[in-house]
Design a protein around this motif. Sequence first.
Motif, short mmCIF file in Angstrom:
data_model
loop_
_atom_site.label_atom_id
_atom_site.label_comp_id
_atom_site.label_asym_id
_atom_site.label_seq_id
_atom_site.Cartn_x
_atom_site.Cartn_y
_atom_site.Cartn_z
N ASN A 1 40.72 -0.50 39.31
CA ASN A 1 41.01 1.15 40.18
C ASN A 1 40.40 2.41 39.62
O ASN A 1 41.13 2.97 38.42
N TYR A 2 40.00 2.76 40.27
CA TYR A 2 39.70 4.47 39.78
C TYR A 2 39.78 5.51 40.73
O TYR A 2 38.37 5.44 41.35
N LEU A 3 40.55 6.08 41.10
CA LEU A 3 41.03 6.88 41.40
C LEU A 3 40.85 8.32 41.33
O LEU A 3 42.09 8.62 40.42
N PHE A 4 40.64 9.15 42.07
CA PHE A 4 40.22 10.59 42.44
C PHE A 4 40.39 11.24 43.47
O PHE A 4 40.00 10.93 44.72
N HIS A 5 41.40 12.81 43.33
CA HIS A 5 41.85 13.52 44.79
C HIS A 5 40.72 15.06 44.77
O HIS A 5 40.80 15.47 43.60
N VAL A 6 39.43 14.25 44.97
CA VAL A 6 38.30 15.59 44.97
C VAL A 6 38.41 16.37 45.67
O VAL A 6 39.67 16.34 47.55
#
Length: 450
Positions: A34-39
């Motif tokens: 998993n690769y999680l980003f908060h934009v």
Amino acid sequence: MNNCNEITSALTYEQMNIWQLHIDNPGLPLFNANYLFHVKSGFECDYFVQALRVVISRHGGLSSRFGGDTEHAMQYGPSETEDKISDFVYLFEQAEDLKEAHDIIKMRSVVPFRLNLASPIRADIVPMANSEFLVNITVHQIVCDCWSASLFFEELSSYYNLLSDNQQIVIADNAASYLRFSLWQKEQQQQEKAKTNKLYWLNYLRGVDSHLELSAYKDLSDNAPFSGGVAIKTIAENTHSQVCALAKHYAVTPYSLYMTLFAAFLQRCTRQNDFCLSYPSSNRNMPESDEILGLFTRLLPVRFTFGAESSLKEMALKAYESLLDNSEHDLCCMADIVREAGADDAMRPFGLFKVVFGQIGRVNHGLALKNTNIEQLPVHTGYTKTDLLVMLDLHSIQPAVFIEFSSKNFSDKTITTLWQDFMHFLESVLNHHRQISNNVEDTESVAFIV
């Protein structure tokens, strides 16, 4: 999605190991990366979806299917019924806050892939108030290793940024296919090399103790199969600079010296004088494979044999030479070799390939989208395939350390204690060598008793 003109092929050596565990545990997300980003601002969802469509279209492995038992497992490209973008992207309704959005992502991160029916990649997008988003890319490791993930995000970001600049994406020819790597492995020349390499590894592993006795740190925190936890540590800048200086003095890499020091620490803990640590090898030995998305990385062993008076320099040089020699013999079916060597007792804790000490190779910068403010967030499925995994990020002057551990063998507390003890051991070694260098001109001839 465009048909990628993919071919049908048997699985590679690396994929076979994953496929066996996958079909034995179909309900567990053991290989979800998993690769999680908060934009936080500036995100254009349409641009992201278009860019993702192009990347998946160019790399057929990202829309492959898998089937068959272990002996006859196959991978094949997109069918004539093309995948829809909705098969890859899930856009959720707006979440009330960051916590709710994160809970949705956490739930989705552990949904297993059905590799015989659906593609091994998905993107979950959760909008929030003030034009903020959580974006999580989940990919099955059977089609993507860490090196490939870096390539994936570079390409995805480049296409997004073209759209952001109001430029048209000119789709290049389909990228070099991972499935062709599988065919390359089956060529007669490579098969002959694999046979030669098998003899190298059987000799290398002959008589080795296949597991470690790390009972000093054992603490059962969860008995569920494959349950695991993570810990993030750092190495102090001053400590790292001293290790780098000592590695330069020994004419070895900092990584090989760190690995040797960790092995010496484990020898102190276990009093075992002959054992292996494993490490991830990039394994991109096929010509022009550096830019191919797929699973190349595999675990290889490094053997440590401690004598009555083993000097640190001797041990570090031997480890460094082993890393070089191993890279020349990595084309092989390691699972068959381990079975033939009698080192495949998977039920014993801390067995071969269950204690991993590696370094992060190609840097993954994640999403690098123009006109956005993005923060990458950690997300862990709560599962692990190893007993102890230590990964060093040596790209900065204060290295970060990622530790994944089996909850059957460790708790958060004992992992913290283990790492603190290793840092104390490392400092004592550095102090020892500083004293030697102050009192003895020829420091290389002085043995460090491990």
